[in-house]
Design an enzyme around this catalytic site. Structure first.
Site, PDB file in Angstrom:
ATOM      1  CB  SER A 128     -13.667   5.492   7.791  1.00  0.00           C
ATOM      2  OG  SER A 128     -14.840   6.018   8.346  1.00  0.00           O
ATOM      3  N   PRO A 162     -20.078  13.063   5.240  1.00  0.00           N
ATOM      4  CG  PRO A 162     -20.278  15.023   6.518  1.00  0.00           C
ATOM      5  CD  PRO A 162     -20.443  14.483   5.110  1.00  0.00           C
ATOM      6  N   GLY A 163     -20.262  10.933   8.088  1.00  0.00           N
ATOM      7  CA  GLY A 163     -21.170  10.215   8.973  1.00  0.00           C
ATOM      8  C   GLY A 163     -20.663  10.337  10.404  1.00  0.00           C
ATOM      9  CB  CYS A 166     -19.492 -16.776  25.647  1.00  0.00           C
ATOM     10  SG  CYS A 166     -20.117 -16.846  23.973  1.00  0.00           S
TER      11      CYS A 166
HETATM   12  N1  LLP Z   1     -19.516   7.609   2.040  1.00  0.00           N
HETATM   13  C1  LLP Z   1     -19.193   6.350   1.686  1.00  0.00           C
HETATM   14  C2  LLP Z   1     -19.305   5.952   0.292  1.00  0.00           C
HETATM   15  C3  LLP Z   1     -18.767   5.441   2.661  1.00  0.00           C
HETATM   16  O1  LLP Z   1     -18.445   4.210   2.299  1.00  0.00           O
HETATM   17  C4  LLP Z   1     -18.670   5.847   4.007  1.00  0.00           C
HETATM   18  C5  LLP Z   1     -18.238   4.920   5.042  1.00  0.00           C
HETATM   19  C6  LLP Z   1     -19.035   7.168   4.338  1.00  0.00           C
HETATM   20  C7  LLP Z   1     -19.446   8.020   3.320  1.00  0.00           C
HETATM   21  C8  LLP Z   1     -19.012   7.684   5.752  1.00  0.00           C
HETATM   22  O2  LLP Z   1     -17.763   7.633   6.327  1.00  0.00           O
HETATM   23  P1  LLP Z   1     -17.501   8.377   7.729  1.00  0.00           P
HETATM   24  O3  LLP Z   1     -17.606   9.841   7.488  1.00  0.00           O
HETATM   25  O4  LLP Z   1     -18.524   7.919   8.682  1.00  0.00           O
HETATM   26  O5  LLP Z   1     -16.134   7.945   8.096  1.00  0.00           O
HETATM   27  N2  LLP Z   1     -17.570   0.639  10.336  1.00  0.00           N
HETATM   28  C9  LLP Z   1     -16.352   1.435  10.247  1.00  0.00           C
HETATM   29  C10 LLP Z   1     -16.486   2.556   9.268  1.00  0.00           C
HETATM   30  C11 LLP Z   1     -16.870   2.058   7.902  1.00  0.00           C
HETATM   31  C12 LLP Z   1     -17.115   3.182   6.981  1.00  0.00           C
HETATM   32  C13 LLP Z   1     -17.641   2.687   5.683  1.00  0.00           C
HETATM   33  N3  LLP Z   1     -17.961   3.720   4.781  1.00  0.00           N
HETATM   34  C14 LLP Z   1     -16.002   1.969  11.628  1.00  0.00           C
HETATM   35  O6  LLP Z   1     -16.733   1.673  12.565  1.00  0.00           O
HETATM   36  O7  LLP Z   1     -14.986   2.625  11.794  1.00  0.00           O
END
Ligand code: LLP
Length: 453
Positions: free
Chosen positions: A222, A303-304, A381
């Site tokens: 990511s 993409p997220g 805290c």
């Molecule tokens: N597809 C799969 C199988 C994934 O595990 C993930 C993210 C995505 C897509 C989306 O990834 P993106 O495009 O959003 O990077 N909590 C962490 C990120 C964890 C991502 C986990 N998997 C953070 O806040 O940086």
């Protein structure tokens, strides 16, 4: 307009206050209070559209189809799922709860994927009943489980096998290791002389009449800013696909390259450009398939962060301001101004969890004061409750000021907690000069309502 890392709809009004999509943040705060997550709807839609059209054009140019799944784990609300769908994206979910939101938004089951390294029977059944387009299986045990449950329901489950290619990326570089020490996927690397877990899983899926093998899935990390990792992983996946075809005569139709496209968090950061990265990957996979003598599969990506991250900001109210004298490594003392806001690690865990850097500004007024080195902290805290490690703020920052943190749209609300019994902030959408509540603020009654006494 103000520019990255702010969403495209962010600008300063003549009196210096910030507006998002034509909405003065002071009006938002007067109506909804702080802390609050604010989503710039047009920015979200623009990025969803940009990713879809960039990948369709680049992959189309080499003769391959592509689907873009919005990774709901970054932020999923009913409205957000609808926006994604209206922009031609599908939705990737990673739990029954995320699946429920996508279904509530009337995303057709066929356009939903279900992930997870430990899906429960109930989750799998819910996915089967919703007719999801793909279940991404993550272990041999799960292959048996999905097959059994599909058999019970009398359906054929469409599955992809999640593999680990040894390629990891995130930040500016990628690394490749043969044997990975992590929970996701099945490795393409074999112990000496043995069959790789990935190949074994693919062959296992083919044995089950209750399963239809769609293809192979790989997610490498990511916040990736160097597209080389995507290309390296794609090469490994395409070779595995060719090997499977030789072994079984089945050339699978689909390859998913996961998410991970990096964004700007700080002024001066350069996000991955969807057009550039789509072209690079498309040309690379086309070359690899030619080398391997296989036809191109249909591709997908997930993409997220790149869709929702830059669209979001968080509004806080400053409570206390405290100058703290700090001893530097070289023995010299300096002053850091601690600016406490009315939220913190419960609404954005990323600085505490990953040391993530963010940018903040005072947004309710202009200031001609000099700037000082500040650290924005929350009201929890513990001393690790940091919102922004380091930022220059006007020296006259004071209680009552509104402060906004940029690029909090991804993994902010979705990873929020009720630590210290803080109610979670609302998610507000702004568009064309108007705002609406997507998720309302939690109340103490919500929290106490769970407590059975
Ligand atoms: N597809 C799969 C199988 C994934 O595990 C993930 C993210 C995505 C897509 C989306 O990834 P993106 O495009 O959003 O990077 N909590 C962490 C990120 C964890 C991502 C986990 N998997 C953070 O806040 O940086």
């Amino acid at each position: 307009m103000t520019g990255a890392p702010w969403s495209t709809g962010v600008g300063r009004l003549p009196d210096g206050a910030l507006a998002v999509a034509g909405v003065d943040v002071r009006d938002l705060v007067a109506e909804h209070g702080t802390p609050a997550y604010v989503l710039d709807e047009a920015d979200f839609r623009m990025r969803a559209h940009a990713y879809r059209t960039a990948f369709e054009a680049a992959f189309g140019a080499v003769g391959a189809g592509v689907d873009v799944y919005y990774a709901g784990k970054a932020l999923l609300t009913v409205a957000v799922a609808r926006w994604a769908r209206e922009e031609g994206l599908r939705v990737d979910t990673a739990s029954s709860g995320e699946l429920a939101v996508a279904l509530r938004a009337e995303v057709p089951g066929a356009e939903i994927g279900l992930h997870g390294n430990n899906k429960s029977d109930a989750e799998i059944l819910r996915a089967l009943d919703a007719g999801v387009g793909r279940i991404i299986v993550d272990s041999l045990v799960e292959i048996e489980r999905v097959a059994r449950l599909a058999g019970e329901r009398g359906v054929v489950a469409p599955v992809m096998v999640r593999v680990t290619t040894g390629v990891h990326a995130g930040g500016h570089e990628y690394i490749a290791t043969a044997h990975e020490d992590q929970k996701f996927g099945l490795s393409v690397n074999a112990a000496d002389g043995a069959e790789s877990p990935a190949m074994a899983a693919l062959l296992e899926v083919l044995k089950h009449p209750e399963l239809r093998l769609l293809g192979i899935h790989s997610h490498i990390g990511s916040q990736i800013l160097d597209p080389d990792g995507f290309e390296a992983a794609a090469r490994v996946v395409l070779r595995l696909r060719a090997d499977l075809s030789e072994r079984s005569g089945v050339l699978v139709d689909e390859v998913d390259l996961g998410g991970g496209y990096g964004i700007a968090y700080l002024p001066g950061d350069v996000a991955l450009d969807p057009e550039r990265v789509a072209k690079d990957i498309a040309q690379s996979v086309s070359g690899v398939c030619q080398e391997l003598g296989t036809s191109l599969p249909r591709f997908s990506i997930e993409p997220g962060r790149a869709i929702v991250g830059p669209a979001g900001l968080t509004l806080y109210t400053v409570g206390t301001v405290k100058p703290v004298t700090v001893s530097a490594d070289d023995g010299a003392d300096f002053t850091r101004t601690y600016v406490s806001v009315d939220g913190g690690m419960s609404d954005n865990i990323r600085p505490a969890l990953y040391g993530a850097a963010y940018h903040a500004e005072i947004v309710g007024r202009s200031s001609a004061a000099e700037t000082v080195l500040a650290r924005v902290v929350g009201k929890h805290c513990e001393s690790g409750d940091i919102v922004v490690h380091e930022v220059q703020l006007p020296a006259d920052v004071r209680a009552g000021d509104l402060l906004a943190v940029a690029a909090t749209g991804a993994y902010g609300r979705s990873m929020a907690s009720n630590y210290n019994m803080l109610p979670r902030p609302p998610v507000l959408a702004v568009s064309d000069g108007a705002s609406r509540v997507l998720v309302r603020r939690e109340t103490e009654d919500d929290l106490l309502g769970l407590d059975q006494g």
